[in-house]
Design a protein around this motif. Structure first.
Motif, PDB file in Angstrom:
ATOM      1  N   VAL A  77       0.853  -1.186   0.000  1.00  0.00           N
ATOM      2  CA  VAL A  77       0.000   0.000   0.000  1.00  0.00           C
ATOM      3  C   VAL A  77       0.891   1.238   0.000  1.00  0.00           C
ATOM      4  O   VAL A  77       2.088   1.163   0.241  1.00  0.00           O
ATOM      5  N   GLY A  78       0.287   2.390  -0.266  1.00  0.00           N
ATOM      6  CA  GLY A  78       1.033   3.636  -0.317  1.00  0.00           C
ATOM      7  C   GLY A  78       0.772   4.519   0.888  1.00  0.00           C
ATOM      8  O   GLY A  78      -0.273   4.441   1.531  1.00  0.00           O
ATOM      9  N   GLU A  79       1.743   5.371   1.165  1.00  0.00           N
ATOM     10  CA  GLU A  79       1.668   6.340   2.265  1.00  0.00           C
ATOM     11  C   GLU A  79       1.342   7.707   1.692  1.00  0.00           C
ATOM     12  O   GLU A  79       1.976   8.155   0.734  1.00  0.00           O
ATOM     13  N   LEU A  80       0.342   8.388   2.273  1.00  0.00           N
ATOM     14  CA  LEU A  80      -0.046   9.707   1.779  1.00  0.00           C
ATOM     15  C   LEU A  80       0.413  10.860   2.660  1.00  0.00           C
ATOM     16  O   LEU A  80       0.356  12.012   2.233  1.00  0.00           O
ATOM     17  N   GLU A  81       0.847  10.607   3.871  1.00  0.00           N
ATOM     18  CA  GLU A  81       1.181  11.707   4.771  1.00  0.00           C
ATOM     19  C   GLU A  81       2.256  12.602   4.170  1.00  0.00           C
ATOM     20  O   GLU A  81       3.294  12.134   3.710  1.00  0.00           O
TER      21      GLU A  81
ATOM     22  N   TRP B 294       6.294   3.111   0.584  1.00  0.00           N
ATOM     23  CA  TRP B 294       5.505   1.907   0.368  1.00  0.00           C
ATOM     24  C   TRP B 294       5.562   1.027   1.612  1.00  0.00           C
ATOM     25  O   TRP B 294       6.600   0.916   2.263  1.00  0.00           O
ATOM     26  N   LYS B 295       4.455   0.395   1.912  1.00  0.00           N
ATOM     27  CA  LYS B 295       4.377  -0.438   3.103  1.00  0.00           C
ATOM     28  C   LYS B 295       3.913  -1.837   2.720  1.00  0.00           C
ATOM     29  O   LYS B 295       2.957  -1.998   1.956  1.00  0.00           O
TER      30      LYS B 295
ATOM     31  N   GLY C 188      -5.316  13.146  -1.945  1.00  0.00           N
ATOM     32  CA  GLY C 188      -4.564  13.551  -0.761  1.00  0.00           C
ATOM     33  C   GLY C 188      -4.217  15.023  -0.695  1.00  0.00           C
ATOM     34  O   GLY C 188      -3.377  15.415   0.120  1.00  0.00           O
ATOM     35  N   TYR C 189      -4.871  15.848  -1.512  1.00  0.00           N
ATOM     36  CA  TYR C 189      -4.584  17.290  -1.471  1.00  0.00           C
ATOM     37  C   TYR C 189      -5.837  18.076  -1.839  1.00  0.00           C
ATOM     38  O   TYR C 189      -6.589  17.691  -2.741  1.00  0.00           O
TER      39      TYR C 189
ATOM     40  N   ALA D  28      -3.230  11.621   6.702  1.00  0.00           N
ATOM     41  CA  ALA D  28      -2.144  11.023   7.471  1.00  0.00           C
ATOM     42  C   ALA D  28      -2.385   9.527   7.630  1.00  0.00           C
ATOM     43  O   ALA D  28      -2.999   9.075   8.598  1.00  0.00           O
ATOM     44  N   GLY D  29      -1.917   8.770   6.650  1.00  0.00           N
ATOM     45  CA  GLY D  29      -2.100   7.333   6.730  1.00  0.00           C
ATOM     46  C   GLY D  29      -1.820   6.657   5.404  1.00  0.00           C
ATOM     47  O   GLY D  29      -1.215   7.246   4.497  1.00  0.00           O
TER      48      GLY D  29
END
Length: 395
Positions: free
Chosen positions: A170-174, A385-386, A309-310, A319-320
């Motif tokens: 998954v992707g990080e948006l923070e 990336w997680k 995300g914006y 944030a997540g």
């Protein structure tokens, strides 16, 4: 489906060395005979069997610690006899990967004089989506001939295939966001009916507004608002906002949540949280037009673009983590939204699916659109990336 191009091995934890030889042999150590070995972070590479990943392509390289003054010839081959050795070493019950599912572009390669690495050999895997996912498969690829001595503990590389979760990355948006520079904008313009979905993991809502996606001032999905609980999903359609404030409707933090919004140009709108209808009513009216590209630096009140995300200001990030972002040109029924595994995967060729960003790319700043429309999303900065396994086994 385009093949996944993998140029780095994926490490697989192991407690024993598969091949013979000294356990403390180091391929980078200066041996008097300068032995040959298969390069890689591990002797075992794990690849996942997933219905949306029919193929992989890897680069296999032989290497030496020190260059030679002459060419070094190397011959590689798959060796079924080594499957038993693998199973004994790893307490596994893997079977040999069928011959029709792999190919070596060339069984021979060369380390040129003065070099320490061979010309890469392409190792391709195909038809993997047709294999029974409950079975473990392994492909041993070994050095069968070389013109110099071989380091036995690194003679063989094993490629293990096991069942993958529906979502593994998954992707990080923070502090990040994505733009879509629409190559095919028509598919998201003049939408008189739509469904938009996302799978989100919010670590916190420590700001007034956290943006999910859309166009500020036109049609936007966000969490929070002035006087709102910052974790409540809100849709803004022009001057209309939906639903009313309700603190009980805030989504939980630190767990995966599926959100879905359906909308019709009459203004009829529904919000589903984890497949449960949370809010139903009306929010403005008219068709939705999302197919515009305006970088945040060039946005004005009258000209704004679609972002993930914006919206309006950089501090309104989400944030997540995020996955499975989809836009449909029709209203999905409650039965479709709650159908088996729908939160985690849908067929990219599904009727009415016009954009599908899985966020499973695993590297870079581009998130591929899995539909045929080619509207890839591009991040403002390098995406974090997680690794995950969704759905979780205890769910």
């Amino acid at each position: 489906m385009m093949p996944n191009r993998i140029f780095m091995t994926l490490a697989f934890a192991a407690a024993a060395l598969v091949a013979g030889g000294c356990a403390n042999e180091d391929p980078n150590e200066h041996h008097f005979d300068n032995r040959l070995y298969l390069d890689g972070e591990s002797t075992v590479t794990t690849l996942l069997l997933k219905k949306d990943t029919p193929s992989y392509t890897l680069q296999l390289t032989a290497a030496m610690a020190l260059p030679q003054s002459h060419d070094v010839e190397v011959e590689l081959a798959a060796d079924p006899s080594l499957v038993e050795r693998y199973n004994l070493a790893y307490s596994s019950d893997a079977v040999m990967l069928p011959a029709e599912n792999y190919s070596l572009a060339s069984p021979t390669t060369v380390i040129g004089a003065g070099s320490v690495a061979s010309v890469p050999v392409e190792l391709s895997f195909t038809g993997l989506d047709l294999l029974p996912s409950q079975q473990l498969y392994v492909l041993p690829v070994t050095i069968v001939r070389a013109s110099v001595p071989v380091l036995e503990s690194r003679r063989t590389s094993y490629y293990l295939f096991r069942e993958g979760a529906l979502i593994n990355v998954v992707g990080e948006l923070e502090n990040n966001y994505l733009d879509v520079n629409w190559t095919n904008a028509d598919v998201v313009n003049n939408l008189t009916a739509l469904t938009v979905e996302a799978l989100v993991f919010a670590r916190d809502f420590d700001r007034e507004i956290s943006t999910l996606m859309g166009i500020e001032g036109k049609f936007l999905l966000r969490f929070g608002d002035a006087t709102f609980n910052p974790g409540q999903l809100q849709v803004v359609n022009g001057n209309s906002k939906f639903p009313d404030k309700d603190d009980s409707k805030a989504i939980p933090t630190n767990e995966w949540v599926h959100v879905a919004v359906t909308y019709e140009s009459s203004g009829a709108i529904r919000i589903y949280i984890n497949g449960v209808l949370q809010s139903e009513g009306k929010c403005g009216s008219g068709a939705v037009n999302w197919g515009s590209y305006v970088p945040p630096s060039q946005e004005t009140t009258s000209k704004r673009g679609f972002h993930i995300g914006y919206s309006y200001a950089s501090e309104r990030y989400f944030a997540g983590n995020i996955a499975e972002v989809r836009i449909w040109n029709r209203v999905l029924s409650a039965e479709e939204i709650t159908s088996n595994n729908h939160f985690y995967w849908v067929d990219p060729a599904s009727e009415g699916l016009v954009a599908y960003w899985k966020f499973d790319d695993g590297e870079g700043t581009t998130v591929r659109d899995h539909t045929a429309n080619g509207n890839d999303a591009r991040a403002f900065s390098e995406i974090k990336w997680k690794q995950v396994e969704l759905p979780q086994s205890d769910k």
